[in-house]
Design a protein around this motif. Sequence first.
Motif, PDB file in Angstrom:
ATOM      1  N   GLY A  67       3.244  12.438   3.647  1.00 31.57           N
ATOM      2  CA  GLY A  67       2.414  11.242   3.683  1.00 31.57           C
ATOM      3  C   GLY A  67       3.147  10.098   4.344  1.00 31.57           C
ATOM      4  O   GLY A  67       4.267  10.249   4.831  1.00 31.57           O
ATOM      5  N   LEU A  68       2.517   8.945   4.354  1.00 26.39           N
ATOM      6  CA  LEU A  68       3.135   7.765   4.951  1.00 26.39           C
ATOM      7  C   LEU A  68       4.097   7.104   3.976  1.00 26.39           C
ATOM      8  O   LEU A  68       3.802   6.959   2.796  1.00 26.39           O
ATOM      9  CB  LEU A  68       2.070   6.747   5.353  1.00 26.39           C
ATOM     10  N   GLN A  69       5.219   6.684   4.516  1.00 26.90           N
ATOM     11  CA  GLN A  69       6.196   5.955   3.709  1.00 26.90           C
ATOM     12  C   GLN A  69       6.323   4.530   4.228  1.00 26.90           C
ATOM     13  O   GLN A  69       6.428   4.314   5.428  1.00 26.90           O
ATOM     14  CB  GLN A  69       7.555   6.644   3.773  1.00 26.90           C
ATOM     15  N   PHE A  70       6.326   3.595   3.311  1.00 21.18           N
ATOM     16  CA  PHE A  70       6.436   2.174   3.649  1.00 21.18           C
ATOM     17  C   PHE A  70       7.856   1.866   4.129  1.00 21.18           C
ATOM     18  O   PHE A  70       8.839   2.282   3.504  1.00 21.18           O
ATOM     19  CB  PHE A  70       6.103   1.355   2.413  1.00 21.18           C
ATOM     20  N   LEU A  71       7.958   1.137   5.247  1.00 17.67           N
ATOM     21  CA  LEU A  71       9.256   0.733   5.779  1.00 17.67           C
ATOM     22  C   LEU A  71       9.539  -0.741   5.512  1.00 17.67           C
ATOM     23  O   LEU A  71      10.611  -1.092   5.021  1.00 17.67           O
ATOM     24  CB  LEU A  71       9.318   0.964   7.293  1.00 17.67           C
ATOM     25  N   LEU A  72       8.597  -1.600   5.896  1.00 17.45           N
ATOM     26  CA  LEU A  72       8.810  -3.030   5.736  1.00 17.45           C
ATOM     27  C   LEU A  72       7.492  -3.771   5.955  1.00 17.45           C
ATOM     28  O   LEU A  72       6.520  -3.195   6.430  1.00 17.45           O
ATOM     29  CB  LEU A  72       9.872  -3.541   6.715  1.00 17.45           C
ATOM     30  N   LYS A  73       7.520  -5.060   5.595  1.00 15.32           N
ATOM     31  CA  LYS A  73       6.317  -5.876   5.760  1.00 15.32           C
ATOM     32  C   LYS A  73       6.714  -7.308   6.090  1.00 15.32           C
ATOM     33  O   LYS A  73       7.817  -7.766   5.750  1.00 15.32           O
ATOM     34  CB  LYS A  73       5.483  -5.866   4.478  1.00 15.32           C
ATOM     35  N   GLN A  97       0.845  -1.180   0.000  1.00 15.02           N
ATOM     36  CA  GLN A  97       0.000   0.000   0.000  1.00 15.02           C
ATOM     37  C   GLN A  97       0.891   1.244   0.000  1.00 15.02           C
ATOM     38  O   GLN A  97       1.796   1.357   0.825  1.00 15.02           O
ATOM     39  CB  GLN A  97      -0.942   0.009   1.203  1.00 15.02           C
ATOM     40  N   PHE A  98       0.607   2.136  -0.932  1.00 13.83           N
ATOM     41  CA  PHE A  98       1.385   3.360  -1.085  1.00 13.83           C
ATOM     42  C   PHE A  98       0.458   4.557  -0.906  1.00 13.83           C
ATOM     43  O   PHE A  98      -0.688   4.536  -1.352  1.00 13.83           O
ATOM     44  CB  PHE A  98       2.050   3.393  -2.469  1.00 13.83           C
ATOM     45  N   PHE A  99       1.004   5.593  -0.268  1.00 16.27           N
ATOM     46  CA  PHE A  99       0.190   6.740   0.109  1.00 16.27           C
ATOM     47  C   PHE A  99       0.595   8.000  -0.647  1.00 16.27           C
ATOM     48  O   PHE A  99       1.775   8.211  -0.948  1.00 16.27           O
ATOM     49  CB  PHE A  99       0.333   7.006   1.607  1.00 16.27           C
ATOM     50  N   GLY A 100      -0.392   8.839  -0.881  1.00 14.27           N
ATOM     51  CA  GLY A 100      -0.124  10.172  -1.362  1.00 14.27           C
ATOM     52  C   GLY A 100       0.378  11.046  -0.221  1.00 14.27           C
ATOM     53  O   GLY A 100       0.364  10.647   0.944  1.00 14.27           O
ATOM     54  N   SER A 150      -7.978 -12.866  12.878  1.00 11.54           N
ATOM     55  CA  SER A 150      -8.648 -14.164  12.880  1.00 11.54           C
ATOM     56  C   SER A 150      -7.783 -15.229  12.220  1.00 11.54           C
ATOM     57  O   SER A 150      -7.731 -16.371  12.667  1.00 11.54           O
ATOM     58  CB  SER A 150      -9.988 -14.063  12.143  1.00 11.54           C
ATOM     59  N   GLY A 151      -7.127 -14.856  11.140  1.00 12.16           N
ATOM     60  CA  GLY A 151      -6.301 -15.801  10.402  1.00 12.16           C
ATOM     61  C   GLY A 151      -4.829 -15.487  10.585  1.00 12.16           C
ATOM     62  O   GLY A 151      -4.391 -15.174  11.682  1.00 12.16           O
ATOM     63  N   ASN A 152      -4.093 -15.597   9.510  1.00 12.34           N
ATOM     64  CA  ASN A 152      -2.674 -15.247   9.550  1.00 12.34           C
ATOM     65  C   ASN A 152      -2.506 -13.759   9.258  1.00 12.34           C
ATOM     66  O   ASN A 152      -3.162 -13.219   8.392  1.00 12.34           O
ATOM     67  CB  ASN A 152      -1.897 -16.074   8.526  1.00 12.34           C
ATOM     68  N   PRO A 153      -1.594 -13.118   9.961  1.00 13.96           N
ATOM     69  CA  PRO A 153      -1.460 -11.672   9.782  1.00 13.96           C
ATOM     70  C   PRO A 153      -0.505 -11.302   8.654  1.00 13.96           C
ATOM     71  O   PRO A 153       0.502 -11.965   8.431  1.00 13.96           O
ATOM     72  CB  PRO A 153      -0.877 -11.226  11.122  1.00 13.96           C
ATOM     73  N   TYR A 154      -0.869 -10.236   7.987  1.00 13.73           N
ATOM     74  CA  TYR A 154       0.072  -9.517   7.138  1.00 13.73           C
ATOM     75  C   TYR A 154       0.384  -8.235   7.911  1.00 13.73           C
ATOM     76  O   TYR A 154      -0.522  -7.481   8.253  1.00 13.73           O
ATOM     77  CB  TYR A 154      -0.532  -9.176   5.779  1.00 13.73           C
ATOM     78  N   LEU A 155       1.659  -7.975   8.184  1.00 15.26           N
ATOM     79  CA  LEU A 155       2.042  -6.889   9.084  1.00 15.26           C
ATOM     80  C   LEU A 155       2.938  -5.893   8.380  1.00 15.26           C
ATOM     81  O   LEU A 155       3.775  -6.270   7.552  1.00 15.26           O
ATOM     82  CB  LEU A 155       2.762  -7.475  10.307  1.00 15.26           C
ATOM     83  N   PHE A 156       2.778  -4.633   8.735  1.00 12.22           N
ATOM     84  CA  PHE A 156       3.464  -3.552   8.036  1.00 12.22           C
ATOM     85  C   PHE A 156       3.895  -2.479   9.035  1.00 12.22           C
ATOM     86  O   PHE A 156       3.260  -2.270  10.069  1.00 12.22           O
ATOM     87  CB  PHE A 156       2.529  -2.902   7.005  1.00 12.22           C
ATOM     88  N   TRP A 157       4.977  -1.793   8.676  1.00 15.60           N
ATOM     89  CA  TRP A 157       5.374  -0.576   9.378  1.00 15.60           C
ATOM     90  C   TRP A 157       5.493   0.558   8.360  1.00 15.60           C
ATOM     91  O   TRP A 157       6.066   0.375   7.271  1.00 15.60           O
ATOM     92  CB  TRP A 157       6.711  -0.748  10.082  1.00 15.60           C
ATOM     93  N   TYR A 158       4.929   1.705   8.769  1.00 16.36           N
ATOM     94  CA  TYR A 158       5.014   2.919   7.973  1.00 16.36           C
ATOM     95  C   TYR A 158       5.576   4.027   8.849  1.00 16.36           C
ATOM     96  O   TYR A 158       5.398   4.033  10.068  1.00 16.36           O
ATOM     97  CB  TYR A 158       3.634   3.350   7.468  1.00 16.36           C
ATOM     98  N   VAL A 159       6.217   4.995   8.202  1.00 17.83           N
ATOM     99  CA  VAL A 159       6.742   6.155   8.912  1.00 17.83           C
ATOM    100  C   VAL A 159       6.149   7.413   8.287  1.00 17.83           C
ATOM    101  O   VAL A 159       5.940   7.481   7.072  1.00 17.83           O
ATOM    102  CB  VAL A 159       8.284   6.196   8.870  1.00 17.83           C
TER     103      VAL A 159
END
Lengths: 115, 115
Positions: free
Chosen positions: B43-49, A104-107, B28-37
């Motif tokens: 805006g938000l920047q993706f760090l890792l998943k 997921q990418f943000f503006g 409920s199931g298996n997680p997909y996990l993310f960190w944003y800064v």
Amino acid sequence: SAVISQKPSRDICQRGTSLTIQCQVDSQVTMMFWYRQQPGQSLTLIATANQGSEATYESGFVIDKFPISRPNLTFSTLTVSNMSPEDSSIYLCSVALGQGYNEQFFGPGTRLTVL
Amino acid sequence: AQSVAQPEDQVNVAEGNPLTVKCTYSVSGNPYLFWYVQYPNRGLQFLLKYITGDNLVKGSYGFEAEFNKSQTSFHLKKPSALVSDSALYFCAVRDDYNYGQNFVFGPGTRLSVLP
């Protein structure tokens, strides 16, 4: 990845007016989202806007207040209607890409202040 | 329903020291996990998943996170903090059981790295 731009970057508006925020993506994407980030708060999903279908709104958000358009795979608009000071927030659009739409990418966001 | 907790509103660390920003989740199931800064006025920047595989995930800017299924945690770490790491950090989760469920963001942790 995707490069996302938003217009305007910020605005100050009067109570009772409406503002339309534009979100432009540099590639064709299916899943696009609109979030609100109130001052000092986390992100709250307003709606999912997939091209070719009506936007799906989360609990607490309604189409009359936040109408969304998604005319093609690279563009969307969010309108904040009949604004009040409580609508003062940062509004962010995002897109989901990759396998399972797990990227997921943000503006950069639109900072709205309502007087 | 999925949820994310970040138990610390604020984390202060001296430059050069290791940092940890905590995140726990519920799915409920298996997680997909993310960190944003999120840097100020950005805006938000993706760090890792974490999707599957090695529990230790390496991401951008020297950050890493460790998935711990038994403790339902996904803490963000960096061996040596920089003043430029000072920002707002968000943990997010997506539930693979409810495919199509959107991302849920934690409340955010403000990291201050002191020179």
